[in-house]
Design an enzyme around this catalytic site. Structure first.
Site, PDB file in Angstrom:
ATOM      1  N   ALA A  65     -44.208  35.694 -65.395  1.00 37.12           N
ATOM      2  CA  ALA A  65     -43.494  36.545 -66.249  1.00 37.12           C
ATOM      3  C   ALA A  65     -42.098  35.993 -66.458  1.00 37.12           C
ATOM      4  CB  ALA A  65     -43.369  37.938 -65.646  1.00 37.12           C
ATOM      5  N   GLY A 110     -46.907  35.908 -62.633  1.00 37.55           N
ATOM      6  CA  GLY A 110     -47.706  36.472 -63.594  1.00 37.55           C
ATOM      7  C   GLY A 110     -48.843  35.527 -64.292  1.00 37.55           C
ATOM      8  N   GLU A 113     -51.633  35.443 -61.715  1.00 31.18           N
ATOM      9  CA  GLU A 113     -52.398  36.697 -62.231  1.00 31.18           C
ATOM     10  C   GLU A 113     -53.100  36.750 -63.399  1.00 31.18           C
ATOM     11  OE1 GLU A 113     -48.347  38.865 -61.669  1.00 31.18           O
ATOM     12  OE2 GLU A 113     -49.578  40.426 -60.532  1.00 31.18           O
ATOM     13  N   GLU A 133     -42.973  36.398 -56.087  1.00 34.57           N
ATOM     14  CA  GLU A 133     -42.241  37.577 -56.650  1.00 34.57           C
ATOM     15  C   GLU A 133     -41.311  38.028 -55.593  1.00 34.57           C
ATOM     16  OE1 GLU A 133     -45.401  36.961 -57.633  1.00 34.57           O
ATOM     17  OE2 GLU A 133     -45.985  37.936 -59.543  1.00 34.57           O
TER      18      GLU A 133
HETATM   19  N1  CO8 Z   1     -39.431  32.797 -66.938  1.00 38.61           N
HETATM   20  C1  CO8 Z   1     -38.641  32.323 -67.734  1.00 38.61           C
HETATM   21  N2  CO8 Z   1     -38.347  30.958 -67.533  1.00 38.61           N
HETATM   22  C2  CO8 Z   1     -39.011  29.880 -66.854  1.00 38.61           C
HETATM   23  C3  CO8 Z   1     -39.773  30.467 -65.831  1.00 38.61           C
HETATM   24  C4  CO8 Z   1     -40.008  31.721 -65.798  1.00 38.61           C
HETATM   25  N3  CO8 Z   1     -40.937  32.427 -64.870  1.00 38.61           N
HETATM   26  N4  CO8 Z   1     -40.273  29.549 -65.193  1.00 38.61           N
HETATM   27  C5  CO8 Z   1     -39.655  28.398 -65.687  1.00 38.61           C
HETATM   28  N5  CO8 Z   1     -38.803  28.645 -66.615  1.00 38.61           N
HETATM   29  C6  CO8 Z   1     -37.981  27.845 -67.373  1.00 38.61           C
HETATM   30  C7  CO8 Z   1     -36.635  27.254 -66.636  1.00 38.61           C
HETATM   31  O1  CO8 Z   1     -35.805  28.396 -66.508  1.00 38.61           O
HETATM   32  C8  CO8 Z   1     -36.269  26.026 -67.494  1.00 38.61           C
HETATM   33  O2  CO8 Z   1     -35.615  26.354 -68.488  1.00 38.61           O
HETATM   34  P1  CO8 Z   1     -34.185  25.606 -68.877  1.00 38.61           P
HETATM   35  O3  CO8 Z   1     -35.010  24.254 -69.264  1.00 38.61           O
HETATM   36  O4  CO8 Z   1     -33.860  26.314 -70.262  1.00 38.61           O
HETATM   37  O5  CO8 Z   1     -33.340  25.624 -67.749  1.00 38.61           O
HETATM   38  C9  CO8 Z   1     -37.660  25.596 -67.950  1.00 38.61           C
HETATM   39  O6  CO8 Z   1     -38.529  26.719 -67.753  1.00 38.61           O
HETATM   40  C10 CO8 Z   1     -38.236  24.441 -66.930  1.00 38.61           C
HETATM   41  O7  CO8 Z   1     -38.146  25.011 -65.637  1.00 38.61           O
HETATM   42  P2  CO8 Z   1     -37.570  24.098 -64.332  1.00 38.61           P
HETATM   43  O8  CO8 Z   1     -36.349  23.316 -65.210  1.00 38.61           O
HETATM   44  O9  CO8 Z   1     -37.384  24.935 -63.362  1.00 38.61           O
HETATM   45  O10 CO8 Z   1     -38.830  23.249 -64.107  1.00 38.61           O
HETATM   46  P3  CO8 Z   1     -38.953  22.470 -62.301  1.00 38.61           P
HETATM   47  O11 CO8 Z   1     -40.174  21.409 -62.868  1.00 38.61           O
HETATM   48  O12 CO8 Z   1     -37.900  22.118 -62.009  1.00 38.61           O
HETATM   49  O13 CO8 Z   1     -39.618  23.673 -61.803  1.00 38.61           O
HETATM   50  C11 CO8 Z   1     -41.254  25.566 -61.576  1.00 38.61           C
HETATM   51  C12 CO8 Z   1     -41.104  24.194 -62.281  1.00 38.61           C
HETATM   52  C13 CO8 Z   1     -41.627  25.172 -60.003  1.00 38.61           C
HETATM   53  C14 CO8 Z   1     -42.459  26.228 -62.068  1.00 38.61           C
HETATM   54  C15 CO8 Z   1     -39.962  26.500 -61.653  1.00 38.61           C
HETATM   55  O14 CO8 Z   1     -39.608  26.551 -62.953  1.00 38.61           O
HETATM   56  C16 CO8 Z   1     -40.173  27.807 -61.089  1.00 38.61           C
HETATM   57  O15 CO8 Z   1     -39.955  28.207 -59.997  1.00 38.61           O
HETATM   58  N6  CO8 Z   1     -40.256  28.982 -61.870  1.00 38.61           N
HETATM   59  C17 CO8 Z   1     -40.423  29.970 -61.613  1.00 38.61           C
HETATM   60  C18 CO8 Z   1     -41.784  30.481 -61.033  1.00 38.61           C
HETATM   61  C19 CO8 Z   1     -41.992  31.965 -60.599  1.00 38.61           C
HETATM   62  O16 CO8 Z   1     -41.084  32.404 -59.913  1.00 38.61           O
HETATM   63  N7  CO8 Z   1     -42.744  32.760 -61.129  1.00 38.61           N
HETATM   64  C20 CO8 Z   1     -42.855  34.235 -60.645  1.00 38.61           C
HETATM   65  C21 CO8 Z   1     -41.879  34.991 -61.855  1.00 38.61           C
HETATM   66  S1  CO8 Z   1     -42.059  36.602 -61.543  1.00 38.61           S
HETATM   67  C22 CO8 Z   1     -43.567  37.124 -62.033  1.00 38.61           C
HETATM   68  O17 CO8 Z   1     -44.270  36.452 -62.610  1.00 38.61           O
HETATM   69  C23 CO8 Z   1     -43.756  38.887 -62.049  1.00 38.61           C
HETATM   70  C24 CO8 Z   1     -45.119  39.287 -62.719  1.00 38.61           C
HETATM   71  C25 CO8 Z   1     -45.266  40.657 -62.623  1.00 38.61           C
HETATM   72  C26 CO8 Z   1     -44.195  41.288 -63.392  1.00 38.61           C
HETATM   73  C27 CO8 Z   1     -44.048  42.693 -63.558  1.00 38.61           C
HETATM   74  C28 CO8 Z   1     -42.905  43.448 -64.551  1.00 38.61           C
HETATM   75  C29 CO8 Z   1     -42.293  44.551 -64.252  1.00 38.61           C
END
Ligand code: CO8
Length: 257
Positions: A65, A110, A113, A133
């Site tokens: 998400a 997400g 999921e 999360e």
């Molecule tokens: N949301 C928004 N932006 C994201 C997300 C995300 N989940 N994941 C990556 N991005 C963006 C980064 O911010 C980055 O943007 P920018 O270039 O503008 O800085 C771009 O994508 C590229 O990402 P990275 O530079 O981080 O790329 P890496 O190769 O270094 O890393 C990863 C890749 C490991 C996938 C890393 O991006 C990461 O850890 N992402 C987050 C993963 C995460 O924690 N996901 C869980 C999110 S919480 C969730 O899903 C909750 C679901 C239930 C919601 C209920 C709501 C009420």
């Protein structure tokens, strides 16, 4: 017109692509709404026999998400967002036709999921699964606490959710999360082979089997057997049953309409 969701149709197979590459296909409200609307449209289209769901680009299926969006949410906003997400996952899980997740990279939060809402998962050897999360002060809210638990049991679901650790594709296979792992370059072709196998069978029987399995999961076994019996009897009212059985006896391939 959709901004973040593309659909490529090839005969009976529809490929739905989540395409928000600058954010690794992360799910914001617009992506979720478009995805729900896409699956509602596909559900009403009998010519689509199977759906493949994947992420655009070479790095991520869906990285979760949208973290930036969630950072600004009030509890009321979060309630709206979680409902949007759960409705989207339900639209996929309840689609009448088989939906296969074709996981081509990160499937986190997400995104994991989303894959779990599909009927099963085919994954590239480069894919990574996880529910991180709790490292963000959240927990899985798009069905993860429910669907993962039903799939792998409570102990493994708790391990993944409480530690937030990532599973590589081969470990996800060993856990029963992924049905099939293939080399990254061969992912699209492997998914199409499976989709074609499904598309060649009786769609009426497949849809009935999906309903029986899905409904039965939530029922005590004797009630599930009733669902199975009632659905099975309906097959005998359908031309596919005549064609399938006759084709076998005539030693030819069935030609289901
Ligand atoms: N949301 C928004 N932006 C994201 C997300 C995300 N989940 N994941 C990556 N991005 C963006 C980064 O911010 C980055 O943007 P920018 O270039 O503008 O800085 C771009 O994508 C590229 O990402 P990275 O530079 O981080 O790329 P890496 O190769 O270094 O890393 C990863 C890749 C490991 C996938 C890393 O991006 C990461 O850890 N992402 C987050 C993963 C995460 O924690 N996901 C869980 C999110 S919480 C969730 O899903 C909750 C679901 C239930 C919601 C209920 C709501 C009420």
């Amino acid at each position: 017109m959709t901004q973040f969701i593309r659909v490529e149709k090839e005969g009976p197979i529809a490929t739905v692509i989540v395409d928000r590459q600058p954010a690794l296909n992360a799910l914001n409200a617009d992506v979720l709404s478009e995805l729900t609307a896409t699956f509602e449209r596909l559900a009403a289209d009998d010519s689509t026999r199977v759906v493949l769901l994947t992420g655009a680009g070479d790095k991520a299926f869906v990285a979760g998400a949208d973290i930036a969006a969630m950072q600004k949410m009030s509890p009321a906003d979060a309630d709206k967002f979680i409902r949007l997400g759960q409705d989207c996952m339900d639209a996929i899980a309840d689609a009448p036709m088989p939906v296969i997740a074709v996981v081509n990279g990160f499937a986190l939060g997400g995104g994991c999921e989303l894959a779990l809402a599909c009927d099963w998962i085919i994954a590239s050897n480069k894919s990574v699964f996880g529910l991180p999360e709790v490292s963000l002060g959240l927990y899985p809210g798009f069905g993860g606490t429910q669907r993962l638990t039903r799939l792998v049991g409570p102990a493994r679901a708790k391990e993944l959710i409480f530690t937030g650790r990532r599973l590589k594709a081969e470990e996800a296979v060993a856990w029963g999360i992924v049905n099939q792992m293939v080399p990254h370059e061969g992912l699209k072709m492997a998914a199409e082979v499976v989709a074609k196998q499904i598309a060649d069978n009786s769609q009426f029987a497949i849809r009935a089997a999906k309903r029986s399995i899905s409904q039965g999961m939530d029922l005590p076994i004797h009630e599930g057997m009733t669902v199975e019996r009632e659905g099975f009897t309906e097959l005998f009212d359908h031309p596919d049953r005549v064609e399938g059985l006759t084709a076998f006896l005539e030693k030819r391939k069935a030609n289901f309409k």
